[in-house]
Design a protein around this motif. Structure first.
Motif, PDB file in Angstrom:
ATOM      1  N   UNK A 113       0.583  -1.416   0.131  1.00  0.00           N
ATOM      2  CA  UNK A 113       0.047   0.064   0.480  1.00  0.00           C
ATOM      3  C   UNK A 113       1.040   1.344   0.174  1.00  0.00           C
ATOM      4  N   UNK A 114       0.678   2.511  -1.145  1.00  0.00           N
ATOM      5  CA  UNK A 114       1.218   3.563  -1.148  1.00  0.00           C
ATOM      6  C   UNK A 114       0.945   4.119   0.688  1.00  0.00           C
ATOM      7  N   UNK A 115       2.778   4.294   0.948  1.00  0.00           N
ATOM      8  CA  UNK A 115       2.769   4.822   2.153  1.00  0.00           C
ATOM      9  C   UNK A 115       3.322   6.937   2.267  1.00  0.00           C
ATOM     10  N   UNK A 116       3.464   7.150   3.418  1.00  0.00           N
ATOM     11  CA  UNK A 116       3.334   8.423   3.874  1.00  0.00           C
ATOM     12  C   UNK A 116       4.536   9.006   2.767  1.00  0.00           C
ATOM     13  N   UNK A 117       5.675   8.303   2.713  1.00  0.00           N
ATOM     14  CA  UNK A 117       6.903   9.082   2.268  1.00  0.00           C
ATOM     15  C   UNK A 117       6.636   8.907   0.507  1.00  0.00           C
ATOM     16  N   UNK A 118       6.007   7.983   0.051  1.00  0.00           N
ATOM     17  CA  UNK A 118       5.831   7.640  -1.687  1.00  0.00           C
ATOM     18  C   UNK A 118       5.183   8.886  -1.581  1.00  0.00           C
ATOM     19  N   UNK A 119       4.154   9.771  -1.083  1.00  0.00           N
ATOM     20  CA  UNK A 119       2.890  10.646  -1.315  1.00  0.00           C
ATOM     21  C   UNK A 119       3.475  11.768  -1.065  1.00  0.00           C
ATOM     22  N   UNK A 120       4.534  12.210   0.381  1.00  0.00           N
ATOM     23  CA  UNK A 120       5.112  13.429   0.140  1.00  0.00           C
ATOM     24  C   UNK A 120       6.680  13.462  -0.794  1.00  0.00           C
ATOM     25  N   UNK A 121       6.952  12.433  -0.696  1.00  0.00           N
ATOM     26  CA  UNK A 121       8.466  12.248  -2.051  1.00  0.00           C
ATOM     27  C   UNK A 121       8.224  12.444  -3.409  1.00  0.00           C
ATOM     28  N   UNK A 122       6.825  11.394  -3.141  1.00  0.00           N
ATOM     29  CA  UNK A 122       7.325  11.536  -5.096  1.00  0.00           C
ATOM     30  C   UNK A 122       5.417  12.124  -5.617  1.00  0.00           C
ATOM     31  N   UNK A 123       4.596  10.694  -5.236  1.00  0.00           N
ATOM     32  CA  UNK A 123       3.371  11.399  -5.988  1.00  0.00           C
ATOM     33  C   UNK A 123       2.994  12.660  -5.418  1.00  0.00           C
ATOM     34  N   UNK A 124       3.358  13.150  -4.526  1.00  0.00           N
ATOM     35  CA  UNK A 124       2.581  14.654  -4.694  1.00  0.00           C
ATOM     36  C   UNK A 124       3.449  15.279  -5.732  1.00  0.00           C
ATOM     37  N   UNK A 125       4.362  15.950  -5.691  1.00  0.00           N
ATOM     38  CA  UNK A 125       5.127  16.176  -6.708  1.00  0.00           C
ATOM     39  C   UNK A 125       4.930  15.779  -7.907  1.00  0.00           C
ATOM     40  N   UNK A 126       4.435  14.870  -8.208  1.00  0.00           N
ATOM     41  CA  UNK A 126       4.380  14.168  -9.495  1.00  0.00           C
ATOM     42  C   UNK A 126       2.823  15.342  -9.855  1.00  0.00           C
TER      43      UNK A 126
END
Length: 321
Positions: A12-25
């Motif tokens: 499952x996507x975790x906070x680090x994935x979201x803050x570090x990559x997905x939000x930037x994409x």
């Protein structure tokens, strides 16, 4: 210029994935960029088929819910025929020595009597991902930089042997990402594939669960809220999480807090608010099977159309088709 990035449904996507990559994409992506869920890469080790399918669907919904342009998003396996054909061509261009030199293969196969052949060959599949889409830039960390160099080497060799077909991609260092550490062990990164989820905040965790996990986060016995990553890694981790969610400086946040209880309360609310919207939109999309399948089908069609002329040229120039 086309930039290509991917996320693997290994958990499952975790906070680090979201803050570090997905939000930037979502914030920085352009209409030319390519983002995909690399479900084929999740098969290099033993996996549960139904879980893989579910995680792939979940990640697709989450990327769209986070604001990544649906026109840029696809699922890797929806191009399995195109990728399979190009991967074979590139495997016939690659040497065994080049594949066996990959650091990840060495690390993951070390001390094991038998590993899946795909663990050796998946960097060639990754090269096919990159070259099929005509990517100019691939933002990667140190652990994947070697794979992009392999893609460059194979593109150069193919172009020199058969004729110019592929763009020469280059690996780039992504903007400094938010450093999110495991709440239970701040010496390691938060990971979606962690065996113990106590220290991992997942994007789809309910607010109450997020608060419980952060309340139990490891700090220390110094009882001082300071931003000192070396001396107080647990405290620094929580401060960095708040900073990433609020846009404030970590040391400035530390100066405004008087206790670890207050630190955890502020961190909990910052994370809950940061994830609230994307969580709600993801859950709505997952409940709307028709809409999600429409987005996926359109993404696959666009990715296929963008790739077809390169695959056709590669087949033709190698004497196939």
């Amino acid at each position: 210029m086309i930039r290509l990035s991917a996320i693997t449904p290994s958990g499952h996507v975790q906070l680090g994935n979201y803050l570090g990559a997905i939000r930037r994409w979502a914030a920085e992506g352009t209409e030319q960029d390519v983002y995909f869920i690399s479900d084929l890469h999740a098969m290099t080790t033993s996996h549960n088929p139904s879980k893989l399918r579910s995680l792939t669907r979940e990640q697709l919904a989450l990327l769209i819910a986070a604001g990544v342009d649906p026109h840029s998003v696809s699922v890797q396996s929806d191009l399995v025929r195109e990728l399979g054909a190009l991967t074979w061509i590139l495997e016939c261009t690659c040497t065994y020595g080049e594949a066996a030199r990959m650091i990840q293969f060495k690390e993951k196969s070390a001390g094991r009597d038998s590993v899946r052949l795909s663990l050796l060959t998946y960097p060639v599949l990754m090269a096919a991902d990159i070259l099929l889409q005509g990517a100019h830039e691939v933002p990667v960390g140190d652990d994947q930089a070697q794979h992009v160099e392999l893609a460059r080497a194979l593109a150069k060799r193919f172009n020199g042997t058969y004729g110019e077909v592929f763009v020469m991609p280059r690996g780039t260092v992504p903007p400094t990402a938010s450093r999110v550490r495991d709440l239970a062990d701040p010496t390691r990164k938060m990971a979606k594939s962690a065996t113990d989820a106590a220290g991992t905040v997942f994007v789809l965790d309910p607010p109450d669960l997020i608060r419980r996990k952060i309340k139990r986060a490891v700090t220390d016995n110094l009882n001082q809220v300071r931003y000192s990553p070396d001396e107080q890694p647990g405290v620094a981790n929580l401060l960095e999480i708040i900073a990433a969610c609020t846009g404030k400086a970590a040391d400035e946040i530390a100066d405004s807090l008087g206790s670890y209880a207050e630190l955890k309360e502020v961190a909990s609310e910052a994370v809950v608010e940061e994830l609230r919207g994307v969580r709600d939109r993801t859950l709505r999309l997952l409940d709307d099977a028709g809409e999600l399948e429409r987005v996926r089908a359109e993404g696959a069609a666009r990715a296929r159309a963008r790739a077809q002329h390169r695959l056709d040229a590669a087949l033709r120039m190698t004497g196939l088709g």
